[in-house]
Structures are given as C-alpha cells and as structure tokens.
Design a protein around this motif. Structure first.
Motif, PDB file in Angstrom:
ATOM      1  N   ARG A 220      -0.882  -6.252  -2.344  1.00 30.52           N
ATOM      2  CA  ARG A 220       0.424  -6.837  -2.645  1.00 30.52           C
ATOM      3  C   ARG A 220       1.469  -5.739  -2.851  1.00 30.52           C
TER       4      ARG A 220
ATOM      5  N   ILE B  39      -3.009  11.657 -11.636  1.00 30.63           N
ATOM      6  CA  ILE B  39      -1.645  11.270 -11.257  1.00 30.63           C
ATOM      7  C   ILE B  39      -0.968  12.434 -10.519  1.00 30.63           C
TER       8      ILE B  39
ATOM      9  N   LEU C  80       2.438   4.083  -7.591  1.00 31.52           N
ATOM     10  CA  LEU C  80       2.084   3.082  -8.596  1.00 31.52           C
ATOM     11  C   LEU C  80       1.697   1.737  -7.958  1.00 31.52           C
TER      12      LEU C  80
ATOM     13  N   LEU D 248      -1.855   1.521  -6.403  1.00 35.99           N
ATOM     14  CA  LEU D 248      -2.866   1.686  -7.446  1.00 35.99           C
ATOM     15  C   LEU D 248      -2.977   0.425  -8.300  1.00 35.99           C
ATOM     16  N   ALA D 249      -1.818  -0.092  -8.743  1.00 35.70           N
ATOM     17  CA  ALA D 249      -1.823  -1.210  -9.691  1.00 35.70           C
ATOM     18  C   ALA D 249      -1.974  -2.561  -9.004  1.00 35.70           C
ATOM     19  N   PHE D 250      -1.377  -2.720  -7.837  1.00 38.51           N
ATOM     20  CA  PHE D 250      -1.286  -4.041  -7.225  1.00 38.51           C
ATOM     21  C   PHE D 250      -1.997  -4.167  -5.880  1.00 38.51           C
TER      22      PHE D 250
ATOM     23  N   PRO E 197     -12.167   2.112  -9.062  1.00 39.91           N
ATOM     24  CA  PRO E 197     -11.213   1.129  -8.532  1.00 39.91           C
ATOM     25  C   PRO E 197     -10.386   0.452  -9.625  1.00 39.91           C
ATOM     26  N   ASP E 198     -10.973   0.310 -10.835  1.00 39.12           N
ATOM     27  CA  ASP E 198     -10.195  -0.324 -11.903  1.00 39.12           C
ATOM     28  C   ASP E 198      -9.372   0.691 -12.706  1.00 39.12           C
ATOM     29  N   LEU E 199      -9.364   1.953 -12.260  1.00 35.80           N
ATOM     30  CA  LEU E 199      -8.544   3.033 -12.847  1.00 35.80           C
ATOM     31  C   LEU E 199      -8.965   3.380 -14.273  1.00 35.80           C
TER      32      LEU E 199
END
Lengths: 122, 196
Positions: B73, B132, B65, B68-70, B122-124
C-alpha cells in the motif's frame, strides 16, 4: 501475528518510531551517568531513601557539582524524579521514574534469560 | 434465514469499512508525500540543478518509511503521488508513469539490499537506528542509479557523476533531516511525559 493482520502495521510503525528515536543522541546516557544510575539502582534495591545531598556528599561520583549535574541530567533524560521531602522542604529525594523501573525490569529479564540459557547449556 | 442475512450484512459492512480504511490510508499517504514534495520545492528549489536532482529532497524519507510500514500500500501510494507531481515536468503519460513507478520501486531494491547486509525482521522488531541509516543510504543509491539509468535509456544525455551524485546527496540529506527531526520530536515528547 501474520503480516496481513490489521494490527501488524500499527506494530511496525511503533517499531519504526522506536528505531527513529534511537537516532537522536539525547537519549543515550554517558558512561558516568550509566554508572550513577546503576549505583542508584543498588541503593533503591536496598530500600534506602536517597537524597540529593547523600549523592553529592558520597564522593563516589565526582565532586559535588559534578554529581549534581549528573543527577540533573538523569532527571532530564527521564530516569529519576527529584521529589521534595514532606518533612523538610529543603531536602530532595531521588526516586526512580517509570523509565528507570522499566530499565531495572529489562536488566532482570536479561539476567534471568541469561541464567536460563546457561542452565540449558549445562 | 434472518441469521444468514444478518451475517451477510455484517460481512458486507466489515468489508466496506476495511476498504474505506484502506483507501483513506492510501489517500493520506499520497497526500503527505505531495505536501512534503511541495514544501521541499518551496524551501529548497534554489538547491536544485534539475527538476529531479536537488541537494536536499525531503520526500526521500517517505520513500523509506512507506514500504517498511505499509508494504504494498505504501509503495502504491508513492507511485500514485509521484504520478501526481510529475506532470509539470513530463508531458508524455507513459514517461510519467515510468518515473512514478521508479519513485515507488527503487526504494524496494534499496530495502532488499539493506536486508541482505544487515538483516531486519519483516515485522521490524529488531530495527535500529543503524538500520535506518543503512536503508537511507541504500535507497538513495538505488534511486540515483535507477533514475539516471532510465533517463539515459529514455533518450537523455549520458548522466554525469555529478548528476547521479546530486540525486544521491539530495535523498540522503532529505532523509537525514526528516529522520533526525522526527527523532528529536519523539524524544522531546517522551521527555515531556517524564518531567516531574
């Protein structure tokens, strides 16, 4: 929206949550439920007021027990609301939920873009 | 002059709040990983065959996660959190750093490989449940291979297939538990909103 835009993480998280939600089987409609929902969509489109008794007695969707069970399943999955009729409290009216309205809009958008695509090809 | 000072101040405060927000998110991400690691250790320690191989490893879900999300960072948070929890198992700081870096970077290889097999933007925006599942499997595989390869190169015995398999199984099962749990919670939350 660029990858460095501060809002893009939020959007990614929303897309991730949507993908995660689809993992659980409980959101999926069975083929019979999808068929019932499509039939209801047509009736709503014709502005017919539909009651639970109408669906159960139509015979199109299986026995009365089966039809009722499928209606309840659609309600539990958030596609329909069963509201009590103001004139006769014994009667329950089958109405589309916001989820069903979104589903109808998605269908309309899909068909419209298909039509536009085929026009361009022609 | 006053206008310039005001605009400089607003730039300064904007940069400061942005930096604070960055650090806060970083701290929350690392904290969540450490918390889940400790929860896993409490609940599933009896399933571990070594300190880095257990039949269930819940933090594996965060390894998927976070990048993918951050992005960067998220990866940095994984490395930092890994560095915090590892000390009890490795006294050499360089060894700890290497293990922590592996913890954060191995999933990147898994995600990249998954993207080659089944593309996601890239923006899912086109991410599905199947993606997933594929990413979970690929990340588990990359972690199992890279971790055991590093341990062998660092002087441990040649890893057995059982050991590699256990790391893989732990990551797959841990991610599955977390993802299906999250999926159920999200679906129940939506269902509750739609109840008449």
């Amino acid at each position: 929206m660029s990858a460095k835009h501060p809002g893009s993480e939020h959007i990614k998280i929303l897309y991730l949550m949507s993908a995660l939600r689809s993992l659980a089987p409980m959101r999926k409609l069975s083929a019979d439920e999808a068929w019932l929902l499509d039939a209801l969509v047509l009736r709503w489109h014709e502005h017919e007021e539909l009651t639970v008794s109408d669906v159960m007695s139509s015979g199109e969707f299986g026995s009365q027990t089966t039809s009722y069970r499928r209606l309840i399943s659609l309600r539990d999955k958030g596609f329909i609301n069963l509201t009590v009729c103001s004139e006769d409290r014994r009667v329950k009216i089958v109405e589309p939920s916001e989820h069903a309205r979104m589903y109808i809009r998605e269908l309309e958008n899909g068909i419209t873009s298909l039509a536009q695509g085929s026009n361009k090809l022609a | 002059m006053r206008r310039a000072r005001t605009s400089l101040r607003s730039i300064g405060s904007g940069t400061l709040s942005s930096a604070l927000r960055y650090l806060l998110t970083f701290a929350m991400l690392s904290g969540a990983w450490v918390w889940l690691y400790k929860l896993n250790a409490m609940a599933f320690d009896w399933l571990a065959i070594s300190w880095h191989a257990s039949a269930i490893f819940l933090p594996a879900a965060l390894r998927i996660l976070y990048p993918l999300a951050f992005g960067a960072r998220g990866i940095a948070a994984l490395v930092f959190a890994g560095y915090i929890v590892i000390p009890q198992y490795a006294s050499d700081p360089l060894h700890r750093l290497a293990l922590a870096a592996l913890s954060g970077l191995a999933p990147v290889a898994g995600i990249a490989a998954s993207n080659r097999i089944m593309y996601f933007s890239p923006d899912l925006s086109n991410l599905t449940g199947r993606h997933i599942l594929l990413i979970s499997t690929a990340c588990a595989l990359s972690n199992a291979v890279f971790l055991n390869a590093y341990l062998w190169l660092a002087g441990s015995e040649l890893p057995s297939f059982a050991h590699i398999g256990m790391v893989f199984l732990g990551d797959v099962s841990g991610a599955a538990i977390v993802f299906f749990g999250l999926s159920l919670i999200l679906n129940l939350k939506i269902k509750a909103r739609f109840q008449p």
